[in-house]
Design an enzyme around this catalytic site. Structure first.
Site, short mmCIF file in Angstrom:
data_model
loop_
_atom_site.label_atom_id
_atom_site.label_comp_id
_atom_site.label_asym_id
_atom_site.label_seq_id
_atom_site.Cartn_x
_atom_site.Cartn_y
_atom_site.Cartn_z
N GLU A 33 -7.30 3.61 -0.49
CA GLU A 33 -7.74 3.70 -1.90
C GLU A 33 -6.62 3.43 -2.90
O GLU A 33 -6.88 3.02 -4.03
CB GLU A 33 -8.35 5.07 -2.18
CG GLU A 33 -9.76 5.20 -1.65
CD GLU A 33 -10.26 6.62 -1.77
OE1 GLU A 33 -10.20 7.18 -2.87
OE2 GLU A 33 -10.70 7.16 -0.74
N GLY A 34 -5.38 3.68 -2.49
CA GLY A 34 -4.25 3.34 -3.36
C GLY A 34 -4.23 1.84 -3.63
O GLY A 34 -4.07 1.39 -4.78
N HIS A 35 -4.43 1.03 -2.58
CA HIS A 35 -4.47 -0.43 -2.75
C HIS A 35 -5.70 -0.83 -3.57
O HIS A 35 -5.63 -1.73 -4.40
CB HIS A 35 -4.52 -1.13 -1.39
CG HIS A 35 -3.29 -0.91 -0.55
ND1 HIS A 35 -3.30 -0.11 0.56
CD2 HIS A 35 -2.03 -1.40 -0.66
CE1 HIS A 35 -2.09 -0.10 1.10
NE2 HIS A 35 -1.30 -0.88 0.39
N GLN A 59 12.28 -5.75 6.00
CA GLN A 59 12.47 -4.49 5.28
C GLN A 59 12.42 -3.26 6.18
O GLN A 59 12.43 -2.14 5.70
CB GLN A 59 11.47 -4.37 4.12
CG GLN A 59 10.02 -4.19 4.51
CD GLN A 59 9.10 -4.34 3.31
OE1 GLN A 59 8.84 -5.43 2.83
NE2 GLN A 59 8.57 -3.23 2.82
N SER A 183 -0.99 6.78 1.43
CA SER A 183 -0.01 5.91 2.05
C SER A 183 -0.59 5.39 3.36
O SER A 183 -1.35 6.12 4.03
CB SER A 183 1.26 6.73 2.36
OG SER A 183 2.06 6.06 3.31
#
Ligand code: PAF
Length: 281
Positions: A33-35, A59, A183
């Protein structure tokens, strides 16, 4: 929605959509849901939205979770489709790093503290891949989550220093019920660890609210927060920083200005980051 796997396909997509603003939402997949909230911001800009999904090896440090990083391409494509993306860019390592690489992009002192201190090379990997994505896609706008506030600041600085004609937009942290920041790595947590991880938000809230109170120094706030909330959690770092230059604030009172309480924490073997930004006048 178009699926683009090569730079040539991206260029063809661009040619066909020449006049629209182009919004990039760069991700490493395992979308949540963050995206979705970042894509909502992208969609509101009323251009064409392209989501990149690429787990960037540059990274990750040698002992980090590159091989185990959650990958769920089919589900991710469906999420992008239902969130209104016009295209998904799904390059592989051969597309992104086809030969020997001589060039890296490095943004200096903003990476001295927070995650930069304990993950040498991490942000060079981020800025290098993001600069490549910017050159391949040439977006007019790009949206990044503010959960990784240091990454957002570093990318903004890179864009300013290297004159990328791209507007960088920050999307607010989205939290699960109970306050855990969303996350992709939350997938690693057992139910017990997930419960324990709720203390991260409580600790940061304690620090931010205590800063406003004006009675306790940064050192006192941090040691109280650790004692109250973080006994079951291994702390990678936890501090209060000036949110403009990401340097730790002076250790004594008064706490003043634009601040960010930020930390990285191991809950079991899962490393989670979170932050709270606030201003004390
Ligand atoms: O935040 C991320 O998911 C990554 O660091 C990014 C910006 C997609 C670069 O690989």
């Amino acid at each position: 929605m178009e699926i683009l796997r090569t730079i040539k396909e991206v260029r063809e997509f661009k040619r066909a959509n020449r006049d629209a603003p182009l919004v990039l939402v760069p991700t490493m997949g395992a979308l949540h849901e963050g995206h979705t909230s970042l894509m909502k911001i992208g969609k509101a800009l009323k251009g064409k939205m392209i989501v990149s999904i690429y787990v960037n090896p540059l990274q990750f440090g040698p002992d980090e979770d590159l091989d185990n990083y959650p990958r769920q391409q089919k589900e991710d494509i469906e999420i992008c489709r239902s969130d209104g993306a016009a295209a998904v860019f799904l390059p592989d390592d051969e597309v992104m790093y086809p030969g020997e690489r001589f060039t890296a992009v490095r943004v200096g002192s903003l990476q001295d503290h927070l995650c930069g201190a304990g993950r040498p090379g991490h942000f060079d990997g981020v800025t290098t891949v993001v600069a490549k994505l910017f050159n391949i896609i040439e977006p007019t706008h790009a949206v990044f989550g503010l959960k990784d506030f240091q990454q957002y600041m570093i990318i903004k600085k890179m864009v300013e220093d290297l004159d990328f004609p791209i507007e960088i937009i920050g999307g607010e942290i989205i939290r699960e019920a109970g306050g855990l920041a969303m996350s992709s790595r939350n997938k690693y947590l057992s139910p017990e660890e997930r419960k324990r991880a709720l203390n991260i938000n409580l600790a940061l809230t304690y620090i931010a609210e205590g800063s406003a109170d004006g009675k306790l120094s940064a050192d006192a706030l941090i040691s109280d927060a650790i004692a109250k909330y973080l006994s079951g959690i291994r702390i990678d770092y936890l501090d209060i920083y000036d949110s403009k230059n990401l340097k730790p604030v002076p250790r004594d009172l008064p706490l003043k200005g634009d601040l960010v309480a930020a930390g990285a924490f191991f809950v079991g073997s899962t490393r989670l980051i979170d932050n709270m930004r606030y201003t004390i006048r």
